[in-house]
Design a protein around this motif. Structure first.
Motif, short mmCIF file in Angstrom:
data_model
loop_
_atom_site.label_atom_id
_atom_site.label_comp_id
_atom_site.label_asym_id
_atom_site.label_seq_id
_atom_site.Cartn_x
_atom_site.Cartn_y
_atom_site.Cartn_z
N LEU A 128 0.82 -1.21 0.00
CA LEU A 128 0.00 0.00 0.00
C LEU A 128 0.86 1.27 0.00
CD1 LEU A 128 -3.01 0.05 -0.13
CD2 LEU A 128 -3.11 0.22 2.36
N LYS A 129 2.07 1.14 0.52
CA LYS A 129 3.00 2.27 0.57
C LYS A 129 3.19 2.87 -0.82
CE LYS A 129 7.97 2.94 1.56
NZ LYS A 129 8.58 2.91 0.25
N MET A 130 3.16 2.01 -1.84
CA MET A 130 3.42 2.49 -3.21
C MET A 130 2.24 3.29 -3.78
SD MET A 130 5.54 -0.66 -4.84
CE MET A 130 4.51 -1.98 -4.22
N ALA A 131 1.10 3.30 -3.06
CA ALA A 131 -0.05 4.09 -3.53
C ALA A 131 -0.11 5.43 -2.83
CB ALA A 131 -1.34 3.30 -3.29
N LYS A 132 0.88 5.72 -1.98
CA LYS A 132 0.91 7.01 -1.28
C LYS A 132 1.84 7.96 -2.00
CE LYS A 132 -0.27 5.08 3.17
NZ LYS A 132 0.31 4.36 4.29
N LEU A 133 1.25 8.99 -2.60
CA LEU A 133 2.01 9.94 -3.41
C LEU A 133 1.85 11.35 -2.85
CD1 LEU A 133 0.82 8.76 -6.98
CD2 LEU A 133 2.51 7.69 -5.49
N PRO A 134 2.80 12.23 -3.15
CA PRO A 134 2.65 13.60 -2.68
C PRO A 134 1.34 14.20 -3.22
CG PRO A 134 4.84 13.25 -3.64
CD PRO A 134 4.03 12.02 -3.94
N ARG A 135 0.63 14.92 -2.34
CA ARG A 135 -0.66 15.50 -2.74
C ARG A 135 -0.50 16.35 -4.01
NH1 ARG A 135 -5.29 16.52 0.05
NH2 ARG A 135 -4.40 16.10 2.09
N GLY A 136 -1.40 16.13 -4.95
CA GLY A 136 -1.37 16.92 -6.19
C GLY A 136 -0.55 16.29 -7.30
N ALA A 137 0.18 15.20 -6.98
CA ALA A 137 1.03 14.56 -7.99
C ALA A 137 0.18 13.78 -8.98
CB ALA A 137 2.02 13.63 -7.31
N LYS A 138 0.74 13.58 -10.16
CA LYS A 138 0.07 12.74 -11.16
C LYS A 138 0.79 11.40 -11.20
CE LYS A 138 -0.96 12.56 -16.06
NZ LYS A 138 -0.08 12.19 -17.13
N PRO A 139 0.07 10.29 -10.97
CA PRO A 139 0.74 8.99 -11.09
C PRO A 139 1.04 8.65 -12.55
CG PRO A 139 -1.52 8.75 -10.24
CD PRO A 139 -1.35 10.18 -10.62
N LEU A 140 2.18 8.04 -12.80
CA LEU A 140 2.56 7.63 -14.16
C LEU A 140 2.53 6.11 -14.19
CD1 LEU A 140 5.66 10.01 -14.56
CD2 LEU A 140 3.31 10.43 -15.35
N GLU A 141 1.75 5.57 -15.09
CA GLU A 141 1.52 4.12 -15.08
C GLU A 141 2.80 3.32 -15.33
OE1 GLU A 141 -1.49 2.76 -17.75
OE2 GLU A 141 -1.47 0.74 -16.88
N ASN A 142 3.00 2.29 -14.50
CA ASN A 142 4.16 1.40 -14.63
C ASN A 142 3.66 0.04 -15.10
OD1 ASN A 142 6.40 -0.20 -14.30
ND2 ASN A 142 6.79 0.37 -12.17
N VAL A 143 3.77 -0.24 -16.37
CA VAL A 143 3.25 -1.52 -16.88
C VAL A 143 4.23 -2.66 -16.65
CG1 VAL A 143 1.73 -0.49 -18.62
CG2 VAL A 143 4.07 -1.08 -19.25
N GLU A 144 5.45 -2.34 -16.25
CA GLU A 144 6.48 -3.37 -16.03
C GLU A 144 6.63 -3.76 -14.57
OE1 GLU A 144 8.11 -4.90 -18.35
OE2 GLU A 144 7.69 -3.65 -20.10
N GLY A 145 6.03 -2.97 -13.67
CA GLY A 145 6.22 -3.25 -12.25
C GLY A 145 5.11 -2.67 -11.42
N ALA A 146 5.33 -2.60 -10.10
CA ALA A 146 4.27 -2.17 -9.19
C ALA A 146 4.27 -0.66 -8.96
CB ALA A 146 4.42 -2.91 -7.86
N ALA A 147 5.41 -0.12 -8.52
CA ALA A 147 5.43 1.29 -8.11
C ALA A 147 5.21 2.22 -9.30
CB ALA A 147 6.77 1.60 -7.45
N PRO A 148 4.19 3.08 -9.22
CA PRO A 148 4.00 4.02 -10.33
C PRO A 148 5.06 5.11 -10.29
CG PRO A 148 2.46 4.53 -8.57
CD PRO A 148 3.21 3.29 -8.14
N GLY A 149 5.30 5.75 -11.43
CA GLY A 149 6.11 6.95 -11.45
C GLY A 149 5.27 8.11 -10.95
N VAL A 150 5.87 9.24 -10.74
CA VAL A 150 5.18 10.39 -10.18
C VAL A 150 5.61 11.65 -10.91
CG1 VAL A 150 5.15 11.87 -8.13
CG2 VAL A 150 4.87 9.42 -7.87
#
Ligand code: ATP
Ligand code: MG
Length: 265
Positions: A128-150
């Motif tokens: 679940l830690k990987m779904a916590k992003l700085p407020r206002g950030a846009k997640p960037l989809e990671n099709v090769e792994g779990a953690a999204p880019g930001v």
């Protein structure tokens, strides 16, 4: 002087980079792609997996105000992955749970479970830690792994956080960022061609390099000696803006002729 619009910095995070266990291929790859796309990378910083070090480095970059900052590493589920915590602290933002990322993680761990790769698909605190992003950030989809880019922005600086795993980093960059960068840079971008010169050492080539650059000022020449075991080998890179490709070709021809003359003489 390059317009600020086309400048970038890179910040690589990871103890393994500073312990010498991992070669920083993410840096060379990002720099290569940005150069092709028409950007100038002004500086790169490498720090350890420490929140205060990462936060300080981010603040320093922000003071120099490049258009883009690419951060790699430390987005994963383990205790030493602190990049987003540090970036949030540096920007005075909170980390918040992104439901869309939670859903993506649920799907991913369910797939891994169905394939028999993991025993339990539950979203543990680590996942679940990987779904916590700085407020206002846009997640960037990671099709090769779990953690999204930001992706987030502060004072005109676009800050991108990418996973350390090269395959994941490259995939997010190409899918989510390269189109934006290409559009922003318009027709800019550089062409790089190389010539390999055998049996003429670099010190002898030096005046020919200068002569060629004086004659073709829009072309930059960089010589790379490759060792002298079986005779000298020097690879010479010719670099020019895309719109100057003709001059680049002429410079290569001119340089080639000069080198041949030297051999003969
Ligand atoms: P993960 O989600 O896998 O935990 P992460 O973003 O936390 O990714 P790291 O834990 O920092 O990334 O690194 C993951 C892997 O990528 C490691 O094997 C590491 O050696 C490699 N790696 C990290 N940074 C770089 C780099 N700059 N160049 C090349 N390889 C790297
Ligand atoms: Mg790490």
């Amino acid at each position: 002087m390059v317009s600020r619009r086309f400048t970038a910095e890179v910040l690589n995070v990871g103890n393994e980079l500073l312990d010498g266990r991992t070669v920083n291929t993410n840096l060379s790859w990002i720099c290569g792609r940005l150069t092709q796309l028409g950007y100038v990378v002004r500086r790169a910083t490498v720090v350890r997996d420490e929140k205060s070090e990462i936060a300080r480095a981010v603040k320093e970059v922000l003071r120099r105000r490049p258009r883009w900052l690419f951060i790699s590493g430390g987005l994963g589920p383990t205790h030493d992955d602190k990049t987003l915590e540090a970036v949030s602290a540096a920007l005075g933002k909170r980390l918040v749970l992104y439901p869309e990322v939670v859903r993506r993680l649920e799907k991913r761990y369910m797939q891994l479970f169905e394939k028999g790769i993991i025993k339990d698909p539950a979203l543990t605190p680590e996942r679940l830690k990987m779904a916590k992003l700085p407020r206002g950030a846009k997640p960037l989809e990671n099709v090769e792994g779990a953690a999204p880019g930001v992706l987030l922005e502060r004072s005109g600086v676009r800050i991108v956080c990418l996973p350390g795993v090269p395959k994941e980093l490259m995939s997010i960059f190409e899918r989510e960022l390269a189109p934006v960068l290409a559009k922003e840079a318009g027709g800019r971008g550089y062409v790089v061609r190389s010539l390999t010169v055998k049996d003429v050492v670099e010190s002898v080539l030096a005046p020919v390099l200068v002569d060629t650059m004086t004659r073709y000022p829009s072309v930059y020449l960089k010589s790379n000696p490759k060792g002298v075991e079986d005779g000298s080998v020097v690879v010479v890179d010719f670099i020019a803006e895309k719109s100057r490709e003709d001059e680049l070709r002429q410079a290569m021809e001119y340089f080639g002729k000069k080198v041949e003359q030297m051999r003969g003489g």
